[in-house]
Scaffold this motif. Sequence first.
Motif, PDB file in Angstrom:
ATOM      1  N   ASN A   1       2.287  10.540   1.432  1.00  0.00           N
ATOM      2  CA  ASN A   1       2.004  11.486   1.106  1.00  0.00           C
ATOM      3  C   ASN A   1       3.379  12.424   2.035  1.00  0.00           C
ATOM      4  O   ASN A   1       3.788  11.763   3.360  1.00  0.00           O
ATOM      5  CB  ASN A   1       1.257  12.384   2.846  1.00  0.00           C
ATOM      6  N   PRO A   2       4.506  12.608   1.177  1.00  0.00           N
ATOM      7  CA  PRO A   2       5.797  13.138   1.743  1.00  0.00           C
ATOM      8  C   PRO A   2       6.053  13.667   2.965  1.00  0.00           C
ATOM      9  O   PRO A   2       7.475  13.579   3.680  1.00  0.00           O
ATOM     10  CB  PRO A   2       6.765  13.580   0.283  1.00  0.00           C
ATOM     11  N   ASP A   3       4.571  14.975   3.403  1.00  0.00           N
ATOM     12  CA  ASP A   3       5.051  15.280   4.456  1.00  0.00           C
ATOM     13  C   ASP A   3       4.483  14.491   6.020  1.00  0.00           C
ATOM     14  O   ASP A   3       4.967  15.443   6.994  1.00  0.00           O
ATOM     15  CB  ASP A   3       4.217  16.554   4.084  1.00  0.00           C
ATOM     16  N   GLU A   4       3.691  13.507   5.391  1.00  0.00           N
ATOM     17  CA  GLU A   4       3.646  13.579   6.371  1.00  0.00           C
ATOM     18  C   GLU A   4       4.176  12.324   7.365  1.00  0.00           C
ATOM     19  O   GLU A   4       5.081  11.442   6.665  1.00  0.00           O
ATOM     20  CB  GLU A   4       2.007  11.965   6.192  1.00  0.00           C
ATOM     21  N   ARG A   5       4.646  12.317   8.461  1.00  0.00           N
ATOM     22  CA  ARG A   5       5.896  11.657  10.046  1.00  0.00           C
ATOM     23  C   ARG A   5       4.353  10.043   9.744  1.00  0.00           C
ATOM     24  O   ARG A   5       3.201  10.771  10.111  1.00  0.00           O
ATOM     25  CB  ARG A   5       5.129  12.023  11.093  1.00  0.00           C
ATOM     26  N   THR A   6       5.394   9.136  10.082  1.00  0.00           N
ATOM     27  CA  THR A   6       4.319   7.923   9.955  1.00  0.00           C
ATOM     28  C   THR A   6       4.686   7.791  11.125  1.00  0.00           C
ATOM     29  O   THR A   6       5.190   8.161  12.101  1.00  0.00           O
ATOM     30  CB  THR A   6       6.349   7.201   9.350  1.00  0.00           C
ATOM     31  N   PRO A   7       3.388   6.314  11.454  1.00  0.00           N
ATOM     32  CA  PRO A   7       2.869   6.462  13.145  1.00  0.00           C
ATOM     33  C   PRO A   7       3.627   5.502  13.561  1.00  0.00           C
ATOM     34  O   PRO A   7       3.718   5.646  14.863  1.00  0.00           O
ATOM     35  CB  PRO A   7       1.434   5.591  12.293  1.00  0.00           C
TER      36      PRO A   7
ATOM     37  N   HIS B   1       1.050  -1.300   0.475  1.00  0.00           N
ATOM     38  CA  HIS B   1      -0.569  -0.178   0.183  1.00  0.00           C
ATOM     39  C   HIS B   1       1.161   1.141   0.110  1.00  0.00           C
ATOM     40  O   HIS B   1       1.994   1.145   0.129  1.00  0.00           O
ATOM     41  CB  HIS B   1      -0.980  -0.194   1.403  1.00  0.00           C
ATOM     42  N   CYS B   2      -0.029   2.496   0.097  1.00  0.00           N
ATOM     43  CA  CYS B   2       0.842   3.716   0.197  1.00  0.00           C
ATOM     44  C   CYS B   2       0.952   4.511   1.268  1.00  0.00           C
ATOM     45  O   CYS B   2       1.183   5.662   1.439  1.00  0.00           O
ATOM     46  CB  CYS B   2       0.467   4.556  -1.007  1.00  0.00           C
ATOM     47  N   GLY B   3       0.741   3.663   2.440  1.00  0.00           N
ATOM     48  CA  GLY B   3       0.290   3.785   3.549  1.00  0.00           C
ATOM     49  C   GLY B   3      -0.853   3.926   4.582  1.00  0.00           C
ATOM     50  O   GLY B   3      -2.060   3.323   3.822  1.00  0.00           O
ATOM     51  N   MET B   4      -0.871   3.443   5.292  1.00  0.00           N
ATOM     52  CA  MET B   4      -2.025   3.678   6.448  1.00  0.00           C
ATOM     53  C   MET B   4      -1.529   3.631   7.989  1.00  0.00           C
ATOM     54  O   MET B   4      -0.708   4.007   8.313  1.00  0.00           O
ATOM     55  CB  MET B   4      -2.371   2.187   6.579  1.00  0.00           C
TER      56      MET B   4
ATOM     57  N   TYR C   1      16.489  10.159 -11.120  1.00  0.00           N
ATOM     58  CA  TYR C   1      18.286  10.061 -11.115  1.00  0.00           C
ATOM     59  C   TYR C   1      18.876   8.723 -11.010  1.00  0.00           C
ATOM     60  O   TYR C   1      19.948   8.197 -10.811  1.00  0.00           O
ATOM     61  CB  TYR C   1      18.923  11.439 -10.853  1.00  0.00           C
ATOM     62  N   GLU C   2      18.026   8.182  -9.842  1.00  0.00           N
ATOM     63  CA  GLU C   2      18.991   6.572  -9.333  1.00  0.00           C
ATOM     64  C   GLU C   2      16.932   5.944  -8.927  1.00  0.00           C
ATOM     65  O   GLU C   2      16.472   6.922  -8.738  1.00  0.00           O
ATOM     66  CB  GLU C   2      19.004   7.411  -8.169  1.00  0.00           C
ATOM     67  N   SER C   3      16.954   4.923  -9.090  1.00  0.00           N
ATOM     68  CA  SER C   3      16.440   3.874  -9.095  1.00  0.00           C
ATOM     69  C   SER C   3      15.955   3.896  -7.789  1.00  0.00           C
ATOM     70  O   SER C   3      17.120   3.758  -7.029  1.00  0.00           O
ATOM     71  CB  SER C   3      16.458   2.712  -9.874  1.00  0.00           C
ATOM     72  N   GLU C   4      14.502   3.292  -7.465  1.00  0.00           N
ATOM     73  CA  GLU C   4      14.527   3.511  -5.535  1.00  0.00           C
ATOM     74  C   GLU C   4      12.968   2.890  -5.692  1.00  0.00           C
ATOM     75  O   GLU C   4      12.383   2.765  -6.397  1.00  0.00           O
ATOM     76  CB  GLU C   4      14.468   5.097  -4.823  1.00  0.00           C
ATOM     77  N   THR C   5      13.099   2.229  -4.730  1.00  0.00           N
ATOM     78  CA  THR C   5      11.889   1.656  -3.816  1.00  0.00           C
ATOM     79  C   THR C   5      11.638   2.254  -2.503  1.00  0.00           C
ATOM     80  O   THR C   5      12.511   1.722  -1.865  1.00  0.00           O
ATOM     81  CB  THR C   5      11.947   0.120  -4.088  1.00  0.00           C
ATOM     82  N   LEU C   6      11.001   2.673  -2.001  1.00  0.00           N
ATOM     83  CA  LEU C   6      10.335   3.159  -0.733  1.00  0.00           C
ATOM     84  C   LEU C   6      10.137   2.117   0.213  1.00  0.00           C
ATOM     85  O   LEU C   6       9.767   0.735  -0.191  1.00  0.00           O
ATOM     86  CB  LEU C   6       9.695   3.991  -1.098  1.00  0.00           C
ATOM     87  N   ASN C   7      10.502   2.127   1.704  1.00  0.00           N
ATOM     88  CA  ASN C   7      10.074   1.746   2.675  1.00  0.00           C
ATOM     89  C   ASN C   7      10.777  -0.080   2.506  1.00  0.00           C
ATOM     90  O   ASN C   7      10.721  -0.941   3.674  1.00  0.00           O
ATOM     91  CB  ASN C   7       8.348   1.269   1.912  1.00  0.00           C
ATOM     92  N   ILE C   8      11.574  -0.284   1.093  1.00  0.00           N
ATOM     93  CA  ILE C   8      12.734  -1.528   1.290  1.00  0.00           C
ATOM     94  C   ILE C   8      13.744  -1.025   1.665  1.00  0.00           C
ATOM     95  O   ILE C   8      14.465  -0.605   0.949  1.00  0.00           O
ATOM     96  CB  ILE C   8      12.296  -2.642  -0.019  1.00  0.00           C
ATOM     97  N   ARG C   9      14.074  -2.547   2.249  1.00  0.00           N
ATOM     98  CA  ARG C   9      15.415  -2.103   2.539  1.00  0.00           C
ATOM     99  C   ARG C   9      16.524  -3.072   1.580  1.00  0.00           C
ATOM    100  O   ARG C   9      17.460  -2.596   1.002  1.00  0.00           O
ATOM    101  CB  ARG C   9      16.343  -2.625   4.151  1.00  0.00           C
ATOM    102  N   TRP C  10      16.711  -4.253   1.401  1.00  0.00           N
ATOM    103  CA  TRP C  10      17.155  -4.947   0.369  1.00  0.00           C
ATOM    104  C   TRP C  10      16.516  -5.407  -0.809  1.00  0.00           C
ATOM    105  O   TRP C  10      15.830  -6.594  -0.806  1.00  0.00           O
ATOM    106  CB  TRP C  10      17.908  -6.253   1.514  1.00  0.00           C
ATOM    107  N   SER C  11      16.329  -4.229  -1.132  1.00  0.00           N
ATOM    108  CA  SER C  11      14.954  -4.607  -2.671  1.00  0.00           C
ATOM    109  C   SER C  11      15.610  -5.777  -3.719  1.00  0.00           C
ATOM    110  O   SER C  11      16.877  -5.680  -4.080  1.00  0.00           O
ATOM    111  CB  SER C  11      15.073  -3.107  -3.354  1.00  0.00           C
ATOM    112  N   VAL C  12      15.045  -6.678  -3.632  1.00  0.00           N
ATOM    113  CA  VAL C  12      15.405  -8.008  -4.818  1.00  0.00           C
ATOM    114  C   VAL C  12      15.525  -6.832  -6.206  1.00  0.00           C
ATOM    115  O   VAL C  12      16.908  -7.488  -7.109  1.00  0.00           O
ATOM    116  CB  VAL C  12      14.328  -8.633  -5.115  1.00  0.00           C
ATOM    117  N   ARG C  13      14.876  -5.862  -6.665  1.00  0.00           N
ATOM    118  CA  ARG C  13      15.069  -5.414  -7.844  1.00  0.00           C
ATOM    119  C   ARG C  13      16.170  -4.178  -7.991  1.00  0.00           C
ATOM    120  O   ARG C  13      17.249  -4.470  -8.457  1.00  0.00           O
ATOM    121  CB  ARG C  13      13.973  -4.539  -8.079  1.00  0.00           C
ATOM    122  N   LEU C  14      16.580  -3.550  -7.086  1.00  0.00           N
ATOM    123  CA  LEU C  14      18.242  -3.315  -6.508  1.00  0.00           C
ATOM    124  C   LEU C  14      19.512  -3.807  -6.558  1.00  0.00           C
ATOM    125  O   LEU C  14      20.227  -3.731  -6.815  1.00  0.00           O
ATOM    126  CB  LEU C  14      17.858  -1.863  -5.500  1.00  0.00           C
TER     127      LEU C  14
END
Length: 390
Positions: free
Chosen positions: A251-257, A222-225, A355-368
């Motif tokens: 929402n990039p400005d929202e503080r994570t719960p 998801h994109c957040g909950m 400018y750089e590939s990314e996957t938010l919230n994932i540390r050891w990304s399979v794709r990266l």
Amino acid sequence: MKPTVRYIFAAVTFCGLVVLLNETYDSRSSLPQAQPDDEQPSDGLGLGLIDDVLNSTLGFEKILALSLPERTDHRDGLILAAAASDIEFAFIDGVHGDAVAEKALPPGERKGFNPNTIGSWRAHLNAIARSVLPHHVHFIGSLIYIGAASVVQNNYASALIIEDDVDWDIRLKPILRDFAISLNALAQHPEYDSIDFAELPTVTPPKTTPYGDDWDLLWLGHCGMHLPATGTVIHKNDVSVPEPQFLHSWNPDERTPLASFPPHTRVTMRQSTTPVCSLAYAVSQRGARSLLYGLGLKKFDEPFDVMLRSWCQGSKDHDTHICPGVLPQMFDHYRRQGPKSLDSDISIPDTAFRYESETLNIRWSVRLNMEKILKGETDYDDQYPDTQQT
């Protein structure tokens, strides 16, 4: 058999094999299944059906991936990521909204809807209810028949439905195993408002799915909950979770719960709270049938993920359904380097450049980490290395 008939039969059989090989992906070249914490069991934990989470369909009866046929970049990337993770799935063709007949749409006011929103809705419903293409090919003696890949039609006990650009952590299977254990604890011990994962009560192995016997939808990507006040398992010291300052929602400005918890905390919840986006979710057979009615026949007046949230929460004329969730999410969108307009086939194109590939919230990304994986290297790149001692 006459030569002409023999050639036709051979050609049909060959085409059937090609379809089968191209539409169902199953690899035996698996990644090392490192654990999200310090525990290192090599296989199962003796938890009966829960251990099926470690199999090639992550404990679900089927994994279905929504994908437009022309997005070969998305398809190739997903095939490679799944193969590297020992995951088996089948494609469900995406739908262009202008191909959906107006008279086939359910009741509802759809002001401002663009064709992409309609196409997305129909593609999700195709996975849940039926699909025209792609097909599975089955052989019965010398006959070939085509079967639709859908949850209700095939009476699957459960299915995971993903979008074709999702990414996950290399440690996905053990992460999901802990999630399954947590869900069973929540379902079997409703007397607890909140449970520490390190002190879970005794769990009886479930009988129908590894994730429990009483759920409708699992919201995994998801994109957040938000977090509910009760009905949670708090898993501290999960090293697959980035520190709170690196966790992002739509929402990039929202503080994570999760900012109020210790770093590296993952929370499993019995009921999802205000989730956004439907990039990875699982349905039970019970849930799939209710979705087919509620979102496929009864009403269509909002984007699919917004209706899915209402269906879970029991708002806007829907009954409440059991929709467990997790924060941070286990699946997120992979975004490659290049124009952001390449990202989505639904949203309004973004003219900015990444400018750089990314996957938010994932540390050891399979794709990266794909280059390292293919070389057999295990010093994986961490997108969000720790900045403080924990």
